[in-house]
Design a protein around this motif. Structure first.
Motif, PDB file in Angstrom:
ATOM      1  N   VAL A   1     -58.197 -22.960  59.538  1.00 15.08           N
ATOM      2  CA  VAL A   1     -58.603 -22.290  60.777  1.00 15.08           C
ATOM      3  C   VAL A   1     -59.672 -21.248  60.479  1.00 15.08           C
ATOM      4  CG1 VAL A   1     -57.831 -20.800  62.669  1.00 15.08           C
ATOM      5  CG2 VAL A   1     -56.379 -22.689  61.892  1.00 15.08           C
ATOM      6  N   ALA A   2     -59.534 -20.571  59.341  1.00 11.98           N
ATOM      7  CA  ALA A   2     -60.527 -19.570  58.944  1.00 11.98           C
ATOM      8  C   ALA A   2     -61.690 -20.204  58.189  1.00 11.98           C
ATOM      9  CB  ALA A   2     -59.876 -18.499  58.078  1.00 11.98           C
ATOM     10  N   GLU A   3     -61.391 -21.174  57.346  1.00 16.77           N
ATOM     11  CA  GLU A   3     -62.422 -21.762  56.495  1.00 16.77           C
ATOM     12  C   GLU A   3     -63.512 -22.460  57.299  1.00 16.77           C
ATOM     13  OE1 GLU A   3     -60.257 -24.292  53.925  1.00 16.77           O
ATOM     14  OE2 GLU A   3     -59.337 -22.651  52.773  1.00 16.77           O
ATOM     15  N   TYR A   4     -63.180 -22.966  58.472  1.00 21.97           N
ATOM     16  CA  TYR A   4     -64.169 -23.635  59.310  1.00 21.97           C
ATOM     17  C   TYR A   4     -64.638 -22.756  60.473  1.00 21.97           C
ATOM     18  CZ  TYR A   4     -62.985 -27.841  56.738  1.00 21.97           C
ATOM     19  OH  TYR A   4     -62.795 -28.766  55.735  1.00 21.97           O
ATOM     20  N   ASN A   5     -64.358 -21.468  60.350  1.00 19.66           N
ATOM     21  CA  ASN A   5     -64.804 -20.501  61.355  1.00 19.66           C
ATOM     22  C   ASN A   5     -66.036 -19.783  60.814  1.00 19.66           C
ATOM     23  OD1 ASN A   5     -65.218 -18.350  63.102  1.00 19.66           O
ATOM     24  ND2 ASN A   5     -63.039 -17.921  63.355  1.00 19.66           N
TER      25      ASN A   5
ATOM     26  N   LEU B   1     -67.767 -17.385  61.972  1.00 25.26           N
ATOM     27  CA  LEU B   1     -67.723 -15.934  62.148  1.00 25.26           C
ATOM     28  C   LEU B   1     -66.966 -15.267  61.006  1.00 25.26           C
ATOM     29  CD1 LEU B   1     -67.069 -15.666  65.997  1.00 25.26           C
ATOM     30  CD2 LEU B   1     -69.230 -15.425  64.770  1.00 25.26           C
ATOM     31  N   TYR B   2     -65.944 -15.935  60.507  1.00 26.13           N
ATOM     32  CA  TYR B   2     -65.211 -15.406  59.353  1.00 26.13           C
ATOM     33  C   TYR B   2     -66.137 -15.262  58.157  1.00 26.13           C
ATOM     34  CZ  TYR B   2     -62.492 -15.752  55.039  1.00 26.13           C
ATOM     35  OH  TYR B   2     -62.014 -15.557  53.766  1.00 26.13           O
ATOM     36  N   HIS B   3     -66.974 -16.247  57.935  1.00 26.91           N
ATOM     37  CA  HIS B   3     -67.865 -16.218  56.781  1.00 26.91           C
ATOM     38  C   HIS B   3     -68.954 -15.146  56.949  1.00 26.91           C
ATOM     39  CE1 HIS B   3     -66.038 -19.714  54.921  1.00 26.91           C
ATOM     40  NE2 HIS B   3     -66.098 -20.347  56.080  1.00 26.91           N
ATOM     41  N   LEU B   4     -69.404 -14.919  58.181  1.00 25.09           N
ATOM     42  CA  LEU B   4     -70.373 -13.849  58.416  1.00 25.09           C
ATOM     43  C   LEU B   4     -69.765 -12.501  58.058  1.00 25.09           C
ATOM     44  CD1 LEU B   4     -72.093 -14.779  61.826  1.00 25.09           C
ATOM     45  CD2 LEU B   4     -72.930 -15.145  59.510  1.00 25.09           C
ATOM     46  N   ILE B   5     -68.532 -12.305  58.481  1.00 24.84           N
ATOM     47  CA  ILE B   5     -67.848 -11.042  58.180  1.00 24.84           C
ATOM     48  C   ILE B   5     -67.580 -10.923  56.687  1.00 24.84           C
ATOM     49  CG2 ILE B   5     -65.719  -9.730  58.550  1.00 24.84           C
ATOM     50  CD1 ILE B   5     -65.572 -11.009  61.347  1.00 24.84           C
TER      51      ILE B   5
ATOM     52  N   HIS C   1     -67.188 -15.536  47.671  1.00 26.21           N
ATOM     53  CA  HIS C   1     -67.261 -16.992  47.554  1.00 26.21           C
ATOM     54  C   HIS C   1     -68.617 -17.500  48.058  1.00 26.21           C
ATOM     55  CE1 HIS C   1     -63.022 -17.124  46.526  1.00 26.21           C
ATOM     56  NE2 HIS C   1     -62.739 -16.406  47.610  1.00 26.21           N
ATOM     57  N   TRP C   2     -69.177 -18.441  47.329  1.00 26.39           N
ATOM     58  CA  TRP C   2     -70.478 -18.967  47.699  1.00 26.39           C
ATOM     59  C   TRP C   2     -70.407 -19.721  49.025  1.00 26.39           C
ATOM     60  CZ3 TRP C   2     -71.233 -24.084  48.628  1.00 26.39           C
ATOM     61  CH2 TRP C   2     -70.277 -24.977  48.153  1.00 26.39           C
ATOM     62  N   GLU C   3     -69.203 -20.229  49.382  1.00 26.68           N
ATOM     63  CA  GLU C   3     -69.085 -20.937  50.650  1.00 26.68           C
ATOM     64  C   GLU C   3     -69.438 -20.042  51.832  1.00 26.68           C
ATOM     65  OE1 GLU C   3     -66.768 -20.793  48.362  1.00 26.68           O
ATOM     66  OE2 GLU C   3     -65.912 -22.772  47.904  1.00 26.68           O
ATOM     67  N   SER C   4     -69.057 -18.776  51.754  1.00 23.45           N
ATOM     68  CA  SER C   4     -69.349 -17.857  52.850  1.00 23.45           C
ATOM     69  C   SER C   4     -70.850 -17.637  52.996  1.00 23.45           C
ATOM     70  CB  SER C   4     -68.645 -16.510  52.611  1.00 23.45           C
ATOM     71  OG  SER C   4     -67.238 -16.654  52.674  1.00 23.45           O
ATOM     72  N   TRP C   5     -71.544 -17.524  51.854  1.00 23.28           N
ATOM     73  CA  TRP C   5     -72.997 -17.362  51.914  1.00 23.28           C
ATOM     74  C   TRP C   5     -73.668 -18.638  52.408  1.00 23.28           C
ATOM     75  CZ3 TRP C   5     -75.599 -12.882  51.337  1.00 23.28           C
ATOM     76  CH2 TRP C   5     -74.896 -11.804  50.810  1.00 23.28           C
TER      77      TRP C   5
END
Length: 272
Positions: free
Chosen positions: A216-220, A222-226, A239-243
């Protein structure tokens, strides 16, 4: 308020729908001055000025932190900085989205009288909310020091994360500004959608508590922006995934906003 409508010897009135985004973003002096003027007007004759937002953030963090650290069984020393960054970044995104809906509608009098890149009006909104965000960063620093957290080398990534966050505000404002100028039902939809999405985004809670439902978070996005801002500040693993999500969404967002500008830029004044 004296503003020169030239930037780097380039006349801002000479632009087309093809280069509106680029010319508008380059007009730093124009939207920077307008945004700062908005902040001064909003907090005119106020003792604390924009620091009222900082004070409200402090109160919100300590009240929610004391409550949810107990409910979520989190150590308050780790949870408060996590919550503080999440709330500050979310406040910026929510404000840019809500105000972006009215970016062109609220500036209709200027758009109809002065030929400026429409992007200037969006950058004005993104910039003033970004300045307010920067006023709240000391709260996070103080919390980190109080609880003995010292960011690692990852803290050098924070300026880049903040720059990306500012740029996200631009494409989001352009997109919503154009759509809302045409369809006036969209602003209340966005307002209600933001309230719903807030609870599905790891602002007050961490993905770890979902266990096998952490997707739910990993594919959100907005979570990665934050997380690109929160992880380096709080000393958590970056984590590089967020970038990748953050940069990828930025590219897609600007491509889509450029498409809207090329297609509908000249129609916006008539919709107003």
């Amino acid at each position: 308020m004296d503003i020169s409508f030239t930037n780097n010897s380039e006349d801002l009135t000479r632009h087309t729908e093809n280069d509106d985004l680029m010319v508008g973003m380059k007009a730093v002096r124009v939207w920077g001055t307008l945004g700062w003027h908005d902040i001064r007007q909003r907090y005119r004759r106020s003792v604390l000025g924009p620091f009222w937002f900082t004070l409200s953030t402090i109160i919100m963090v300590f009240v929610l932190g004391a409550l949810y650290s107990t409910l979520l069984h989190q150590e308050i020393s780790d949870y408060l900085p996590y919550l503080a960054v999440g709330l500050v970044v979310w406040a910026y995104l929510a404000s840019v989205a809500n105000e972006g809906c009215m970016a062109f509608i609220g500036s209709a009098y200027l758009i109809k009288q002065i030929r400026l890149p429409l992007t200037v009006h969006v950058c004005r909104i993104a910039w003033r909310n970004f300045v307010i965000l920067l006023h709240s960063l000391p709260v996070i620093v103080v919390l980190l020091l109080i609880f003995g957290h010292w960011p690692g080398w990852e803290v050098v990534l924070v300026p880049f994360a903040l720059l990306i966050l500012l740029l996200h505000g631009v494409w989001l404002g352009v997109t919503l500004g154009v759509l809302c100028a045409r369809f006036r039902d969209i602003p209340p939809i966005v307002t209600n959608l933001i309230q719903v999405v807030f609870f599905f985004t790891p602002v007050m809670w961490s993905p770890e508590i979902l266990k096998d439902r952490s997707w739910v978070a990993e594919y959100n996005p907005l979570y990665h922006l934050i997380e690109t801002v929160r992880a380096p500040l709080t000393g958590r693993p970056t984590h590089w995934e967020s970038w990748a999500w953050s940069v990828g969404l930025l590219i897609v967002g600007f491509v889509f906003s450029q498409f809207l500008m090329k297609r509908f830029r000249n129609r916006v004044p008539y919709w107003l």
